[in-house]
Design a protein around this motif. Structure first.
Motif, PDB file in Angstrom:
ATOM      1  N   UNK A   7     -59.831-106.800  81.835  1.00 32.15           N
ATOM      2  CA  UNK A   7     -60.644-106.238  80.755  1.00 32.15           C
ATOM      3  C   UNK A   7     -61.601-105.172  81.281  1.00 32.15           C
ATOM      4  N   UNK A   8     -62.232-105.430  82.409  1.00 32.32           N
ATOM      5  CA  UNK A   8     -63.166-104.467  82.983  1.00 32.32           C
ATOM      6  C   UNK A   8     -62.458-103.172  83.384  1.00 32.32           C
ATOM      7  N   UNK A   9     -61.287-103.307  83.984  1.00 32.66           N
ATOM      8  CA  UNK A   9     -60.532-102.113  84.392  1.00 32.66           C
ATOM      9  C   UNK A   9     -60.121-101.300  83.166  1.00 32.66           C
ATOM     10  N   UNK A  10     -59.683-101.983  82.109  1.00 26.86           N
ATOM     11  CA  UNK A  10     -59.306-101.288  80.874  1.00 26.86           C
ATOM     12  C   UNK A  10     -60.507-100.579  80.260  1.00 26.86           C
ATOM     13  N   UNK A  11     -61.675-101.220  80.284  1.00 33.54           N
ATOM     14  CA  UNK A  11     -62.884-100.599  79.740  1.00 33.54           C
ATOM     15  C   UNK A  11     -63.317 -99.398  80.573  1.00 33.54           C
ATOM     16  N   UNK A  12     -63.174 -99.503  81.884  1.00 38.24           N
ATOM     17  CA  UNK A  12     -63.487 -98.361  82.751  1.00 38.24           C
ATOM     18  C   UNK A  12     -62.591 -97.179  82.407  1.00 38.24           C
ATOM     19  N   UNK A  13     -61.306 -97.455  82.204  1.00 38.82           N
ATOM     20  CA  UNK A  13     -60.377 -96.396  81.827  1.00 38.82           C
ATOM     21  C   UNK A  13     -60.793 -95.749  80.508  1.00 38.82           C
ATOM     22  N   UNK A  14     -61.211 -96.564  79.532  1.00 42.04           N
ATOM     23  CA  UNK A  14     -61.621 -96.038  78.237  1.00 42.04           C
ATOM     24  C   UNK A  14     -62.891 -95.194  78.350  1.00 42.04           C
ATOM     25  N   UNK A  15     -63.908 -95.736  79.015  1.00 43.36           N
ATOM     26  CA  UNK A  15     -65.196 -95.058  79.110  1.00 43.36           C
ATOM     27  C   UNK A  15     -65.067 -93.722  79.846  1.00 43.36           C
ATOM     28  N   UNK A 155     -54.447-102.953  79.671  1.00 44.04           N
ATOM     29  CA  UNK A 155     -54.939-104.329  79.739  1.00 44.04           C
ATOM     30  C   UNK A 155     -53.775-105.323  79.806  1.00 44.04           C
ATOM     31  N   UNK A 156     -52.782-105.161  78.926  1.00 48.38           N
ATOM     32  CA  UNK A 156     -51.637-106.091  78.900  1.00 48.38           C
ATOM     33  C   UNK A 156     -50.840-106.000  80.190  1.00 48.38           C
ATOM     34  N   UNK A 160     -50.494-109.417  82.560  1.00 53.91           N
ATOM     35  CA  UNK A 160     -49.242-110.177  82.687  1.00 53.91           C
ATOM     36  C   UNK A 160     -48.246-109.539  83.646  1.00 53.91           C
ATOM     37  N   UNK A 161     -48.604-108.354  84.153  1.00 58.03           N
ATOM     38  CA  UNK A 161     -47.603-107.642  84.949  1.00 58.03           C
ATOM     39  C   UNK A 161     -47.684-107.853  86.444  1.00 58.03           C
ATOM     40  N   UNK A 162     -48.790-108.412  86.949  1.00 55.36           N
ATOM     41  CA  UNK A 162     -48.939-108.493  88.408  1.00 55.36           C
ATOM     42  C   UNK A 162     -47.926-109.445  89.027  1.00 55.36           C
ATOM     43  N   UNK A 163     -47.699-110.613  88.413  1.00 52.01           N
ATOM     44  CA  UNK A 163     -46.713-111.546  88.966  1.00 52.01           C
ATOM     45  C   UNK A 163     -45.308-110.962  88.914  1.00 52.01           C
ATOM     46  N   UNK A 164     -44.991-110.306  87.787  1.00 54.74           N
ATOM     47  CA  UNK A 164     -43.678-109.669  87.668  1.00 54.74           C
ATOM     48  C   UNK A 164     -43.534-108.552  88.697  1.00 54.74           C
TER      49      UNK A 164
END
Length: 267
Positions: A7-15, A155-156, A160-164
């Motif tokens: 969530x924090x990384x996604x918010x950083x990208x948005x801001x 965010x998604x 969910x993508x790191x394990x894959x």
């Protein structure tokens, strides 16, 4: 990777994406800025800084010209860096994910343009009605709303993508990883070459040769070459200012002499 980190990384990208447009494009949504922040959030600032410097060189020549849609360097960089840190891998893994994700991210940029276009009739209506307050609210809303699909995708993917992604990396042969190591060393040169292709001029080519000589024969670091460039710029500015001043002085003298002649003949 935890939900809070994603969530924090996604918010950083948005801001930083919104701030890039609001503050007249100060280049804050570049890998060199975003990746260290991702490293700080993930608890590995060193890898974040290294990934940011490497990816910045790769995406150095990426820019939007006319109606073209470039690769989404910010999206690819933050996701690639986050994956590399979460899997405990090297910067080469960040490169493996960053480049293809940035290419796919260009579709999300087009989607943002489409979303903004859908609000054009509303903008015209507000203008015709003289609704300044509504137009102002819509302006601020359109700075954020078109970026929501891109932020949600980040965010998604992070959640969910790191394990894959780890499964994919484990299946990649070691020879391919070694090849990526060599590619990582070459990609900065490719980025600089793309930049030079747009900027190259015979008049300034000699300065490129000078920088190459300073690095090759005098083993100067980038900071040293930049310092030499600053000194040269100051010298050229001073000398150019002197030449410009003397030219103006000659023009004044000539103009004055002609005016005296005119006065003589006029008498």
């Amino acid at each position: 990777m935890t939900v809070m980190q994603a969530l924090l990384i996604a918010l950083v990208l948005l801001v930083f994406t919104v701030g890039e447009a609001w503050f007249a494009y100060p280049m804050i949504n570049q890998p060199l800025v975003l990746c260290p922040i991702v490293g700080l959030i993930m608890g590995d600032v060193v890898t974040g800084i290294t990934a940011g410097a490497t990816l910045q060189m790769i995406f150095l020549g990426t820019m939007q010209i006319g109606g073209t849609v470039p690769a989404d360097a910010p999206l690819g960089s933050v996701i690639g860096t986050a994956f590399a840190i979460s899997m405990g891998k090297s910067v080469e893994v960040a490169l493996t994910f960053a480049v293809p994700i940035s290419m796919l991210g260009s579709f999300l940029i087009v989607l943002a343009y489409i979303i903004r276009g859908l609000f054009n009739p509303k903008v015209e209506q507000l203008i015709n009605d003289g609704n300044g307050k509504g137009l102002e609210r819509l302006y601020y809303g359109l700075a954020v709303i078109p970026e929501i699909p891109r932020v949600l995708a980040a965010f998604i993917t992070l959640l969910i993508g790191s394990n894959f992604a780890k499964t994919i990396i484990d299946f990649i042969p070691a020879t391919v990883i070694d090849g990526l190591n060599f590619a990582t060393d070459l990609m900065p040169a490719v980025g600089i070459a793309l930049l030079l292709r747009m900027m190259w001029n015979k008049k300034y080519g000699i300065y490129y040769v000078l920088g190459l000589l300073l690095v090759s024969f005098f083993q100067l670091e980038v900071i040293g070459v930049a310092a030499v460039g600053v000194v040269l710029a100051v010298i050229l500015y001073i000398e150019g200012d002197k030449l410009s001043g003397s030219g103006q002085a000659k023009q004044v003298v000539t103009t004055g002499a002609m005016s005296v002649e005119e006065e003589l003949f006029n008498d």
